[in-house]
Enzyme design. Structure first.
Site, PDB file in Angstrom:
ATOM      1  N   LYS A 131      44.712  29.913  41.515  1.00 12.26           N
ATOM      2  CA  LYS A 131      45.224  28.735  42.225  1.00 12.26           C
ATOM      3  C   LYS A 131      44.767  28.273  43.192  1.00 12.26           C
ATOM      4  CE  LYS A 131      45.997  32.339  44.355  1.00 12.26           C
ATOM      5  NZ  LYS A 131      45.966  33.939  45.195  1.00 12.26           N
ATOM      6  N   GLU A 179      50.226  31.762  34.794  1.00 11.33           N
ATOM      7  CA  GLU A 179      51.464  32.297  34.871  1.00 11.33           C
ATOM      8  C   GLU A 179      51.541  32.995  36.000  1.00 11.33           C
ATOM      9  OE1 GLU A 179      55.217  32.238  33.712  1.00 11.33           O
ATOM     10  OE2 GLU A 179      54.768  32.957  35.450  1.00 11.33           O
ATOM     11  N   GLY A 216      52.355  36.324  41.387  1.00 11.72           N
ATOM     12  CA  GLY A 216      51.493  37.068  40.381  1.00 11.72           C
ATOM     13  C   GLY A 216      52.586  37.882  39.146  1.00 11.72           C
ATOM     14  N   GLY A 271      46.204  46.995  54.136  1.00 11.65           N
ATOM     15  CA  GLY A 271      45.175  46.618  52.987  1.00 11.65           C
ATOM     16  C   GLY A 271      45.905  45.253  51.789  1.00 11.65           C
ATOM     17  N   GLU A 311      43.327  40.529  54.104  1.00 14.46           N
ATOM     18  CA  GLU A 311      41.919  40.920  53.803  1.00 14.46           C
ATOM     19  C   GLU A 311      41.182  40.917  56.048  1.00 14.46           C
ATOM     20  OE1 GLU A 311      40.236  39.038  50.826  1.00 14.46           O
ATOM     21  OE2 GLU A 311      42.252  39.085  50.068  1.00 14.46           O
ATOM     22  N   ASP A 353      46.612  29.480  51.327  1.00  9.38           N
ATOM     23  CA  ASP A 353      47.589  30.194  50.155  1.00  9.38           C
ATOM     24  C   ASP A 353      48.336  29.473  49.503  1.00  9.38           C
ATOM     25  OD1 ASP A 353      47.365  32.124  48.348  1.00  9.38           O
ATOM     26  OD2 ASP A 353      49.026  32.587  48.934  1.00  9.38           O
ATOM     27  N   LYS A 408      50.274  26.885  45.963  1.00 13.13           N
ATOM     28  CA  LYS A 408      50.365  27.515  45.226  1.00 13.13           C
ATOM     29  C   LYS A 408      51.932  26.700  45.234  1.00 13.13           C
ATOM     30  CE  LYS A 408      50.214  32.239  45.396  1.00 13.13           C
ATOM     31  NZ  LYS A 408      50.596  33.730  46.407  1.00 13.13           N
ATOM     32  N   GLY A 436      48.938  42.025  43.619  1.00 16.88           N
ATOM     33  CA  GLY A 436      48.813  43.429  43.138  1.00 16.88           C
ATOM     34  C   GLY A 436      47.842  43.337  42.262  1.00 16.88           C
TER      35      GLY A 436
HETATM   36  N1  LIG Z   1      44.376  40.381  43.305  1.00 14.12           N
HETATM   37  C1  LIG Z   1      45.752  40.097  43.540  1.00 14.12           C
HETATM   38  O1  LIG Z   1      46.849  40.653  43.856  1.00 14.12           O
HETATM   39  C2  LIG Z   1      45.729  38.372  42.808  1.00 14.12           C
HETATM   40  C3  LIG Z   1      47.177  37.337  42.743  1.00 14.12           C
HETATM   41  C4  LIG Z   1      47.540  36.716  42.202  1.00 14.12           C
HETATM   42  C5  LIG Z   1      46.156  35.870  41.751  1.00 14.12           C
HETATM   43  N2  LIG Z   1      45.356  36.339  42.038  1.00 14.12           N
HETATM   44  C6  LIG Z   1      43.896  35.243  41.232  1.00 14.12           C
HETATM   45  O2  LIG Z   1      42.894  36.421  40.265  1.00 14.12           O
HETATM   46  C7  LIG Z   1      41.703  36.190  40.153  1.00 14.12           C
HETATM   47  C8  LIG Z   1      40.883  37.521  40.565  1.00 14.12           C
HETATM   48  O3  LIG Z   1      41.794  37.959  41.939  1.00 14.12           O
HETATM   49  P1  LIG Z   1      40.745  39.389  41.547  1.00 14.12           P
HETATM   50  O4  LIG Z   1      41.996  39.299  43.013  1.00 14.12           O
HETATM   51  O5  LIG Z   1      40.826  40.686  40.500  1.00 14.12           O
HETATM   52  O6  LIG Z   1      39.439  39.173  42.370  1.00 14.12           O
HETATM   53  P2  LIG Z   1      38.237  40.564  42.683  1.00 14.12           P
HETATM   54  O7  LIG Z   1      38.532  41.618  42.925  1.00 14.12           O
HETATM   55  O8  LIG Z   1      37.419  39.562  44.018  1.00 14.12           O
HETATM   56  O9  LIG Z   1      37.434  40.842  41.347  1.00 14.12           O
HETATM   57  C9  LIG Z   1      36.071  38.821  41.211  1.00 14.12           C
HETATM   58  C10 LIG Z   1      35.890  39.542  39.894  1.00 14.12           C
HETATM   59  O10 LIG Z   1      34.978  38.259  39.725  1.00 14.12           O
HETATM   60  C11 LIG Z   1      33.712  38.783  39.313  1.00 14.12           C
HETATM   61  N3  LIG Z   1      32.806  37.354  39.867  1.00 14.12           N
HETATM   62  C12 LIG Z   1      32.610  37.194  40.822  1.00 14.12           C
HETATM   63  N4  LIG Z   1      31.747  36.021  40.630  1.00 14.12           N
HETATM   64  C13 LIG Z   1      30.955  35.519  39.286  1.00 14.12           C
HETATM   65  C14 LIG Z   1      30.020  34.965  38.736  1.00 14.12           C
HETATM   66  N5  LIG Z   1      29.303  34.441  39.280  1.00 14.12           N
HETATM   67  N6  LIG Z   1      30.384  35.413  37.566  1.00 14.12           N
HETATM   68  C15 LIG Z   1      30.425  36.777  36.581  1.00 14.12           C
HETATM   69  N7  LIG Z   1      31.524  37.526  37.078  1.00 14.12           N
HETATM   70  C16 LIG Z   1      31.760  37.039  38.434  1.00 14.12           C
HETATM   71  C17 LIG Z   1      33.398  40.271  40.422  1.00 14.12           C
HETATM   72  O11 LIG Z   1      32.223  41.029  39.706  1.00 14.12           O
HETATM   73  P3  LIG Z   1      31.550  42.222  40.826  1.00 14.12           P
HETATM   74  O12 LIG Z   1      33.225  42.979  39.808  1.00 14.12           O
HETATM   75  O13 LIG Z   1      30.753  42.425  39.775  1.00 14.12           O
HETATM   76  O14 LIG Z   1      31.745  42.347  42.083  1.00 14.12           O
HETATM   77  C18 LIG Z   1      34.450  40.586  40.352  1.00 14.12           C
HETATM   78  O15 LIG Z   1      35.022  41.466  38.960  1.00 14.12           O
HETATM   79  C19 LIG Z   1      41.453  34.412  41.659  1.00 14.12           C
HETATM   80  O16 LIG Z   1      41.431  33.772  41.211  1.00 14.12           O
HETATM   81  C20 LIG Z   1      42.547  35.569  42.592  1.00 14.12           C
HETATM   82  O17 LIG Z   1      42.945  34.519  43.642  1.00 14.12           O
HETATM   83  C21 LIG Z   1      44.607  37.445  42.335  1.00 14.12           C
END
Ligand SMILES: NC(=O)c1ccc[n+]([C@@H]2O[C@H](COP(=O)([O-])OP(=O)(O)OC[C@H]3O[C@@H](n4cnc5c(N)ncnc54)[C@H](OP(=O)(O)O)[C@@H]3O)[C@@H](O)[C@H]2O)c1
Length: 429
Positions: A107, A131, A136, A189, A192, A203, A207, A304
């Site tokens: 986003k 999407e 989410g 959790g 953050e 955030d 959106k 999630g």
């Molecule tokens: N979490 C949610 O509930 C949620 C909901 C809706 C949307 N989103 C969106 O989804 C996206 C991912 O969120 P997330 O919560 O899954 O994030 P996350 O848990 O922090 O995961 C980020 C991933 O990116 C990898 N990474 C970071 N820098 C990198 C680089 N330079 N090159 C290659 N890989 C790299 C990390 O590697 P390592 O694992 O090795 O550290 C990790 O696997 C974000 O845009 C977030 O806004 C998340």
């Protein structure tokens, strides 16, 4: 139906990415039967290739080199789940240069660099799907872009940040202060360690910009969205709201009036009878009003790993089908250039709680400031305590600038001892 393999390169494998891999592994047969495409996640970019991620992929699938995945001619679709601006932006643009469709949940990137990304997707003639970027697991972007393509939406109200909704729910249910509710959200959790992006409304503003761009077909970026967070909400505000039949929510609001768009994020009192009032804890919901469809609400888990993965996998399956069919879905729909209305020119309803001197004539003195600023009062209550009284107002819909001017004048009035609480009111008929 003959089955076509479509290879996916994943950039990022954290909370969402690992759920995507598990879902593709567990539900792959269903997806293949339903779409004719077998999704195969063949390569994954992460920072730490040694970490055990709880599932197995073919040897050598993990790399720290995202560029090598984007450049790989064996990869059909790139799925960006790193988050943030860079390297996500450069990797997506590079994927388009290679003619690959992109699925992202980012986003932050879309709400600031959306135009650049969509122009590049258009130039390449491929899909850019997102999407999961808003709310989410709730199917929202495709319903808004495709199912409602023939509709004219006038207004959208959303609870699009689960952390703040959880905090406000706890404050309301237990009478907790904001710091106590935040601490509990962090312990569980839901928030953050650095909760700024959530509690200050960044955030939700990102959106809101994405949703406003889609429903009003004009480019709205995060910086266009007026933003107030929830850190200033006091237990007294929540108690007052309850007493008057409202609940306090952090809302993302997008409106179209006279061809102009307003987009804002702020806490607001919502009548307990409004469908959004019952959206509690970390749940999200988006409520909209359309010319033909009337009122519509989307509800579910806005974050999630697993809920968000359903949205990502839906996009992957759709992009895979389009790729196999040699086509693409609806691209960018920002076809108009609408003015973004400054916050002062928007219209809203307001709740105001004043502590004033308890003497004859004070109510008239205060009311005069509402009147000469053209802010009309819908309801007023007065309660007296010792030598002080409390005056509570709810206004009719008024111009924001006029209300703020009224407020500034009231703060200067000698009869006004304190402005105890000011909140916007949304969702009244
Ligand atoms: N979490 C949610 O509930 C949620 C909901 C809706 C949307 N989103 C969106 O989804 C996206 C991912 O969120 P997330 O919560 O899954 O994030 P996350 O848990 O922090 O995961 C980020 C991933 O990116 C990898 N990474 C970071 N820098 C990198 C680089 N330079 N090159 C290659 N890989 C790299 C990390 O590697 P390592 O694992 O090795 O550290 C990790 O696997 C974000 O845009 C977030 O806004 C998340």
């Amino acid at each position: 139906m003959t089955e076509q393999a479509v290879r996916v390169g994943l950039l990022g494998c954290g909370t969402v990415g690992s759920s995507v891999i598990r879902m593709v592994q567990e539900h792959g047969d269903d997806i293949a039967l339903r779409t004719g495409c077998r999704l195969e996640v063949t390569r994954v970019a992460v920072r730490d290739v040694e970490r055990d991620r709880g599932f197995s992929l073919p040897a050598g699938a993990f790399t720290t080199d995202g560029v090598s995945i984007v450049d790989d001619p064996e990869i059909d679709i790139v799925c960006e789940l790193i988050g943030g601006m860079e390297p996500a932006r450069s990797l997506i643009l590079r994927a388009f240069e290679h003619g690959k469709a992109v699925v992202t949940a980012n986003k932050e990137l879309l709400s600031s660099a959306g135009k650049e990304l969509f122009d590049a997707a258009d130039a390449a003639g491929v899909d850019l799907s997102f999407e999961a970027a808003v709310a989410g697991g709730i199917p929202l972007i495709r319903p808004l872009k495709e199912s409602l393509v023939g509709e004219r939406v006038s207004r959208l109200l959303g609870i699009v940040n689960g952390t703040t909704n959880y905090i406000l729910t706890q404050m309301s249910d237990h009478g907790w202060s904001f710091p106590d509710a935040l601490a509990e959200a962090q312990r569980l959790g839901y928030a953050e360690a650095d909760p700024t992006a959530d509690i200050e409304g960044f955030d939700a503003a990102a959106k809101c910009a994405i949703l406003a761009s889609i429903v009003f077909n004009t480019r709205v970026v995060a910086d266009d969205v007026y933003r107030e967070g929830i850190a200033g909400i006091q237990p007294q505000d929540i108690a007052d709201a309850k007493r008057l039949g409202y609940t306090v929510k952090l809302l993302a609001i997008a409106e179209l009036e006279d061809g102009e768009v307003s987009a804002r994020v702020h806490p607001a009192m919502v009548p307990v009878t409004h469908p959004l009032a019952s959206v509690s804890d970390a749940f999200n919901a988006v409520f909209l009003e359309g010319q033909k469809v009337g009122q519509l609400m989307f509800y579910g888990r806005g974050a999630g790993g697993d809920p968000t993965a359903t949205a990502v996998v839906g996009d992957l399956a759709n992009a895979a089908r389009n790729r196999v069919a040699g086509t693409r879905g609806i691209g960018c729909t920002c076809v108009y250039e609408r003015r973004i209305r400054p916050m002062d020119d928007t219209r809203g309803q307001y709740y105001l709680n004043l502590h004033v001197e308890d003497r004859p004539g004070v109510l008239a003195e205060v009311a005069e400031h509402f009147a000469h600023n053209d802010v009309s009062i819908e309801r007023v209550w007065q309660e007296g305590f010792a030598d002080e009284a409390t005056l509570v107002f709810i206004t009719h819909r008024a111009q924001e600038g006029a209300f703020q001017k009224t407020l500034a004048e009231l703060r200067e009035l000698s009869a006004v001892r304190a402005v105890a609480s000011v909140l916007r009111v949304e969702g009244e008929e």
